[in-house]
Design a protein around this motif. Structure first.
Motif, PDB file in Angstrom:
ATOM      1  N   LYS A 126       0.402  10.074   1.969  1.00 30.83           N
ATOM      2  CA  LYS A 126       1.543   9.962   1.055  1.00 30.83           C
ATOM      3  C   LYS A 126       2.445  11.177   1.175  1.00 30.83           C
ATOM      4  O   LYS A 126       3.679  11.062   1.127  1.00 30.83           O
ATOM      5  CB  LYS A 126       1.055   9.808  -0.389  1.00 30.83           C
ATOM      6  N   GLU A 133       4.543   3.364  -3.082  1.00 28.92           N
ATOM      7  CA  GLU A 133       3.122   2.995  -3.106  1.00 28.92           C
ATOM      8  C   GLU A 133       2.854   1.703  -2.335  1.00 28.92           C
ATOM      9  O   GLU A 133       1.800   1.558  -1.707  1.00 28.92           O
ATOM     10  CB  GLU A 133       2.624   2.870  -4.549  1.00 28.92           C
ATOM     11  N   MET A 177       2.761   2.587   1.165  1.00 28.99           N
ATOM     12  CA  MET A 177       1.462   3.214   1.437  1.00 28.99           C
ATOM     13  C   MET A 177       0.369   2.186   1.698  1.00 28.99           C
ATOM     14  O   MET A 177      -0.522   2.406   2.527  1.00 28.99           O
ATOM     15  CB  MET A 177       1.053   4.095   0.260  1.00 28.99           C
ATOM     16  N   CYS A 220      -3.166   4.055  -4.465  1.00 24.78           N
ATOM     17  CA  CYS A 220      -2.050   4.823  -3.891  1.00 24.78           C
ATOM     18  C   CYS A 220      -1.301   5.641  -4.936  1.00 24.78           C
ATOM     19  O   CYS A 220      -0.273   6.241  -4.633  1.00 24.78           O
ATOM     20  CB  CYS A 220      -1.085   3.876  -3.181  1.00 24.78           C
TER      21      CYS A 220
END
Length: 439
Positions: free
Chosen positions: A148, A412, A415, A427
């Protein structure tokens, strides 16, 4: 039992900085006790920090008895500092170990632990989230958030290089961006206010002075969905550009997303290995399909869906098997999109909107915005909202707001595609959904 003070101790190395060629050097490392072993005549424990782990080896013939006693007193996941000599050791992980001369327990961990931070014993997601600190010492969750970091840095650097100005817009607002149904009301002194659903209206205004802006920050939606794809607080990467149309921002979006895939594949090899996940970098241009064509493809696959209906997760999954990799769906029905999306001039039932999908996940949405005040007021009314509610926003359209376009990208969800995470909660460091408001 209280921990010891560091006094004059300062960490000299992280575990990732220690190599076999460092043999003979004195070091001070700090981290957490991963495990402890006693093989009779020699005691070991692995010290873990953000970068990895290193073996602390205490042979009875080489260390003082107080060192052996200290190791016996340690509990797993206690915070410790170790002073000692770096020594080459073929049998140790990484080919190196530390022979300790001093060990300080900085903060002991209580036992038993609610989960196994080594990752060898599985735990359900709720247990992991309730003990998030311990969970993030596990290899796989830690890998997700290192990825991330790469994603956020890449998005920011890519947009700055493209001439975008980073901005920060309010997260406490007076009125809805889209619909009041997904607003979180809050008490704001004597008034009612809401948590922001999107920076949309602010970033549109800012195109009138800064031309190209972006924001990476939280958005809040009181959605009823309680699925593995939905949260009530997420991170959104938004851009808005002046004097452009949707095709221009679609090109920006695909360039940014492809660069993110490239950087993660190159810079996070260890994290992808820990996750047992491989990614394929998409090629530009990403495929485009109109909403109408997507409906036709689904109907050909014997999916029951009619024109004017949104795609459910199973339908998006079916489309992903047809399209493969990230792809755009363009030319959505106007009534399905927010009031600020511009309808086509010749066919107002169709809008200048797009979504970016990958597998069954909607990653981003955007389009050309309305910059004519009269048309904007009309679309606000058609969306069941009141222009009075947006009077401060509408004033700006009397002052030369330029034609503009933009998008919002769900970090997210991106991700999930890059890490193979099965649930978006994995995430988010501390996810917020209908049931979870702590930790």
């Amino acid at each position: 039992m209280a921990g010891e003070n560091l006094e004059n101790w300062r960490k000299t190395h992280s575990t990732g900085e220690i190599r076999p060629e460092s043999g003979g050097e004195e070091t001070i490392v700090m981290g957490w006790v991963e495990n402890i072993r006693d093989l009779g005549g020699i005691k070991f424990f692995n010290l873990q920090d953000r970068e990895g782990k290193i073996q602390i080896t205490a042979p009875e013939k080489e260390v003082k008895k107080e060192i052996l006693d200290k190791i016996d007193s340690l509990s797993k996941q206690s915070s410790v500092a170790v002073k000692g000599k770096i020594t080459e050791a073929d049998q140790a992980p990484g080919g190196v170990e530390i022979i300790p001369t001093q060990i300080r327990e900085l903060n002991p961990a209580e036992t038993p632990l609610p989960l196994d931070p080594t990752g060898q014993t599985k735990a359900d997601l709720d247990t992991r989230l309730d003990a998030r600190l311990l969970d993030l010492r596990r290899p796989k969750p830690a890998a997700i958030f290192k990825i991330k970091h790469t994603i956020l840095r890449t998005i920011r650097e890519s947009l700055i290089l493209k001439g975008f100005l980073e901005v920060n817009t309010p997260k406490i607002v007076k009125s809805a961006t889209e619909t009041g149904a997904t607003l979180f009301p809050i008490s704001y002194f004597e008034k009612e206010a809401f948590l922001s659903q999107s920076p949309q209206l602010y970033k549109e205004i800012l195109t009138g002075c800064f031309d190209k802006v972006f924001e990476i920050g939280p958005i809040f939606r009181a959605e009823e969905h309680d699925t593995r794809y939905h949260l009530n607080e997420v991170t959104s990467a938004d851009i808005e550009m002046a004097f452009v149309k949707k095709e221009d921002v679609m090109e920006i979006l695909e360039e940014v997303v492809i660069e993110v895939f490239e950087r993660v594949k190159e810079e996070n090899k260890g994290e992808l290995k820990a996750l047992e996940h491989d990614i394929e970098v998409p090629k530009k241009p990403l495929p485009r399909v109109t909403y109408g064509e997507a409906i036709d493809k689904l109907q050909e696959a014997e999916v029951e869906i009619d024109w004017g209906e949104d795609f459910s997760i199973p339908e998006q999954r079916e489309l992903s098997e047809i399209m493969e990799g990230p792809y755009f769906v363009v030319d959505w029905p106007t009534e399905m999109k927010p009031f600020y999306i511009k309808p086509e001039e010749e066919n107002p039932e169709i809008s200048h909107a797009f979504d970016l999908l990958c597998e069954e996940i909607e990653l981003a949405s955007g389009g050309t915005r309305i910059h004519e005040k009269e048309l904007l007021e009309k679309r606000i009314k058609e969306s069941g909202l009141s222009p009075r509610q947006f009077k401060y926003h509408l004033k700006n359209f009397d002052w030369g707001i330029p034609p503009h376009a933009g998008f919002g990208l769900g970090v997210e969800r991106l991700m999930m595609a890059l890490t193979g995470a099965e649930n978006v909660r994995e995430c988010m460091l501390f996810p917020r959904d209908r049931r979870r408001l702590t930790p």
